[in-house]
Write an enzyme that holds these catalytic residues in place. Structure first.
Site, PDB file in Angstrom:
ATOM      1  N   GLU A  13      12.241  -9.691   2.582  1.00 54.01           N
ATOM      2  CA  GLU A  13      11.515  -8.495   3.041  1.00 54.01           C
ATOM      3  C   GLU A  13      12.362  -7.269   2.730  1.00 54.01           C
ATOM      4  OE1 GLU A  13      10.784  -8.554   7.250  1.00 54.01           O
ATOM      5  OE2 GLU A  13      10.028  -6.492   7.282  1.00 54.01           O
ATOM      6  N   ARG A  18       5.460  12.317  -2.605  1.00 48.99           N
ATOM      7  CA  ARG A  18       5.422  12.912  -1.254  1.00 48.99           C
ATOM      8  C   ARG A  18       6.548  12.314  -0.418  1.00 48.99           C
ATOM      9  NH1 ARG A  18      -0.160  11.976  -1.816  1.00 48.99           N
ATOM     10  NH2 ARG A  18      -1.176  13.860  -2.541  1.00 48.99           N
ATOM     11  N   ALA A  28       2.977  -0.560   4.947  1.00 47.04           N
ATOM     12  CA  ALA A  28       2.493  -0.553   6.336  1.00 47.04           C
ATOM     13  C   ALA A  28       1.907  -1.898   6.764  1.00 47.04           C
ATOM     14  CB  ALA A  28       1.468   0.556   6.518  1.00 47.04           C
ATOM     15  N   ARG A  47       6.919   1.106  13.734  1.00 43.12           N
ATOM     16  CA  ARG A  47       7.525   0.484  12.538  1.00 43.12           C
ATOM     17  C   ARG A  47       8.614  -0.530  12.910  1.00 43.12           C
ATOM     18  NH1 ARG A  47       5.486   3.807   8.348  1.00 43.12           N
ATOM     19  NH2 ARG A  47       5.222   5.940   9.081  1.00 43.12           N
ATOM     20  N   ARG A  58      13.033   4.678  12.857  1.00 47.02           N
ATOM     21  CA  ARG A  58      11.833   5.522  12.748  1.00 47.02           C
ATOM     22  C   ARG A  58      10.900   5.294  13.945  1.00 47.02           C
ATOM     23  NH1 ARG A  58       9.417   4.988   6.928  1.00 47.02           N
ATOM     24  NH2 ARG A  58       8.292   6.841   7.670  1.00 47.02           N
ATOM     25  N   HIS A  95      12.621  -2.872   2.788  1.00 51.76           N
ATOM     26  CA  HIS A  95      12.126  -1.535   3.109  1.00 51.76           C
ATOM     27  C   HIS A  95      13.087  -0.499   2.557  1.00 51.76           C
ATOM     28  CE1 HIS A  95       9.061  -3.283   5.529  1.00 51.76           C
ATOM     29  NE2 HIS A  95       9.990  -4.046   6.098  1.00 51.76           N
ATOM     30  N   ILE A  96      12.540   0.535   1.989  1.00 51.91           N
ATOM     31  CA  ILE A  96      13.350   1.629   1.441  1.00 51.91           C
ATOM     32  C   ILE A  96      14.043   2.366   2.588  1.00 51.91           C
ATOM     33  CG2 ILE A  96      13.219   3.840   0.191  1.00 51.91           C
ATOM     34  CD1 ILE A  96      10.710   2.596  -1.266  1.00 51.91           C
ATOM     35  N   SER A  97      13.274   2.633   3.629  1.00 51.32           N
ATOM     36  CA  SER A  97      13.809   3.361   4.788  1.00 51.32           C
ATOM     37  C   SER A  97      14.318   2.364   5.839  1.00 51.32           C
ATOM     38  CB  SER A  97      12.708   4.243   5.397  1.00 51.32           C
ATOM     39  OG  SER A  97      11.645   3.433   5.888  1.00 51.32           O
ATOM     40  N   TYR A 147      11.652   8.796   1.548  1.00 53.63           N
ATOM     41  CA  TYR A 147      11.637   7.748   0.515  1.00 53.63           C
ATOM     42  C   TYR A 147      12.371   8.136  -0.773  1.00 53.63           C
ATOM     43  CZ  TYR A 147       8.058   5.873   3.620  1.00 53.63           C
ATOM     44  OH  TYR A 147       7.390   5.385   4.716  1.00 53.63           O
ATOM     45  N   PRO A 188       0.787  -1.229   0.000  1.00 51.94           N
ATOM     46  CA  PRO A 188       0.000   0.000   0.000  1.00 51.94           C
ATOM     47  C   PRO A 188       0.824   1.287   0.000  1.00 51.94           C
ATOM     48  CG  PRO A 188      -0.144  -1.112   2.116  1.00 51.94           C
ATOM     49  CD  PRO A 188       0.505  -2.073   1.160  1.00 51.94           C
ATOM     50  N   ASN A 189       0.339   2.209  -0.807  1.00 50.94           N
ATOM     51  CA  ASN A 189       0.847   3.586  -0.919  1.00 50.94           C
ATOM     52  C   ASN A 189       2.181   3.700  -1.654  1.00 50.94           C
ATOM     53  OD1 ASN A 189      -1.372   4.817   0.481  1.00 50.94           O
ATOM     54  ND2 ASN A 189      -0.537   3.947   2.350  1.00 50.94           N
ATOM     55  N   HIS A 204       3.667  -4.085   9.400  1.00 57.45           N
ATOM     56  CA  HIS A 204       3.527  -3.891  10.850  1.00 57.45           C
ATOM     57  C   HIS A 204       2.162  -4.329  11.381  1.00 57.45           C
ATOM     58  CE1 HIS A 204       6.988  -1.562   9.740  1.00 57.45           C
ATOM     59  NE2 HIS A 204       6.245  -0.689   9.079  1.00 57.45           N
ATOM     60  N   ASP A 253       0.861 -15.391   7.518  1.00 53.00           N
ATOM     61  CA  ASP A 253       0.342 -16.750   7.306  1.00 53.00           C
ATOM     62  C   ASP A 253       0.465 -17.171   5.842  1.00 53.00           C
ATOM     63  OD1 ASP A 253      -0.263 -16.949   9.984  1.00 53.00           O
ATOM     64  OD2 ASP A 253      -2.412 -16.587   9.739  1.00 53.00           O
ATOM     65  N   ASN A 295       8.034  -5.552  -0.544  1.00 52.09           N
ATOM     66  CA  ASN A 295       7.901  -4.361   0.292  1.00 52.09           C
ATOM     67  C   ASN A 295       6.422  -4.270   0.637  1.00 52.09           C
ATOM     68  OD1 ASN A 295       7.778  -1.963   1.605  1.00 52.09           O
ATOM     69  ND2 ASN A 295       8.997  -0.806   0.118  1.00 52.09           N
TER      70      ASN A 295
HETATM   71  O1  CA2 Z   1      10.511   1.989   4.073  1.00 53.25           O
HETATM   72  C1  CA2 Z   1       9.662   1.311   3.469  1.00 53.25           C
HETATM   73  O2  CA2 Z   1       9.856   0.843   2.341  1.00 53.25           O
HETATM   74  C2  CA2 Z   1       8.273   1.099   4.075  1.00 53.25           C
HETATM   75  O3  CA2 Z   1       7.892  -0.234   3.806  1.00 53.25           O
HETATM   76  C3  CA2 Z   1       7.360   2.084   3.386  1.00 53.25           C
HETATM   77  C4  CA2 Z   1       5.945   2.109   3.976  1.00 53.25           C
HETATM   78  C5  CA2 Z   1       5.978   2.257   5.499  1.00 53.25           C
HETATM   79  O4  CA2 Z   1       4.680   2.156   6.018  1.00 53.25           O
HETATM   80  C6  CA2 Z   1       6.866   1.207   6.144  1.00 53.25           C
HETATM   81  O5  CA2 Z   1       6.908   1.433   7.518  1.00 53.25           O
HETATM   82  C7  CA2 Z   1       8.285   1.304   5.585  1.00 53.25           C
HETATM   83  C8  CA2 Z   1       5.165   3.283   3.393  1.00 53.25           C
HETATM   84  C9  CA2 Z   1       5.016   3.232   1.916  1.00 53.25           C
HETATM   85  C10 CA2 Z   1       4.328   4.481   1.479  1.00 53.25           C
HETATM   86  O6  CA2 Z   1       5.210   5.236   0.729  1.00 53.25           O
HETATM   87  C11 CA2 Z   1       4.919   6.530   0.506  1.00 53.25           C
HETATM   88  C12 CA2 Z   1       5.723   7.169  -0.396  1.00 53.25           C
HETATM   89  C13 CA2 Z   1       5.508   8.482  -0.685  1.00 53.25           C
HETATM   90  C14 CA2 Z   1       4.486   9.179  -0.072  1.00 53.25           C
HETATM   91  C15 CA2 Z   1       3.690   8.537   0.848  1.00 53.25           C
HETATM   92  C16 CA2 Z   1       3.883   7.206   1.130  1.00 53.25           C
END
Ligand code: CA2
Length: 151
Positions: free
Chosen positions: A103, A18, A82, A116, A112, A105-107, A23, A10-11, A85, A92, A79
């Site tokens: 797994e 943003r 959210a 998370r 954080r 994650h970009i960040s 990111y 998601p997202n 978490h 499962d 990836n």
């Molecule tokens: O660091 C990552 O890749 C995450 O999986 C990104 C998720 C976040 O919920 C995880 O804790 C860490 C969020 C992805 C949403 O990415 C956005 C990018 C630009 C603007 C808004 C959201």
């Protein structure tokens, strides 16, 4: 030639639009291009997807488990956004499918917010990549090649 499935939750379709401080400013299309290069370098075909829906991600993991068992898929780079978490259902699905999964994650999620720091994916993942920005996708694909190498 085996396929590597890169699955985004998601997202992640908002990447580059943003929160560039967290990111980066590159888009999901840029991530796909980077993955295509990494797959070519490691002899994989790329299947690159994004969904905002938990059930669609779960079904993709079920299909991936079957494809890996059939010998057509090397594994999955996930990836889960959210859902990392929150999702016992994804945990499962990964466990039940038996798929080889990295797994990603970009960040650096551990640097954080506390919410998370826990991942439902990590206990059922073969490996975890976090904090390398979008270059982590290339590292995860290289890791998948390493894990699945037969010689
Ligand atoms: O660091 C990552 O890749 C995450 O999986 C990104 C998720 C976040 O919920 C995880 O804790 C860490 C969020 C992805 C949403 O990415 C956005 C990018 C630009 C603007 C808004 C959201």
């Amino acid at each position: 030639m085996k396929t590597a499935l890169v699955l985004n939750g998601p997202n992640l379709n908002l990447l580059g639009m943003r929160e560039p401080a967290v990111y980066g400013s590159q888009t999901l299309a840029d991530v796909e291009a980077l993955c295509l290069k990494a797959c070519a370098a490691h002899g994989f075909k790329l299947d690159f997807r994004q969904s905002n829906h938990e059930g669609i991600l779960i079904e993709a993991i079920h299909d991936a488990g079957r494809a890996e068992a059939a010998g057509t898929l090397a594994g999955v780079v996930l990836n889960a956004g959210a859902y990392t978490h929150t999702s016992v259902a994804l945990h499962d699905a990964i466990k039940g499918s038996g798929v080889t999964l990295i797994e990603l994650h970009i960040s650096n999620v551990h640097a954080r917010e506390a919410f998370r720091h826990h991942s439902y994916i990590s206990p059922v993942a073969k490996a975890v990549v976090a904090g390398f920005g979008i270059k982590g996708y290339a590292l995860a694909i290289a890791g998948l090649a390493e894990l699945t190498q037969t010689v």
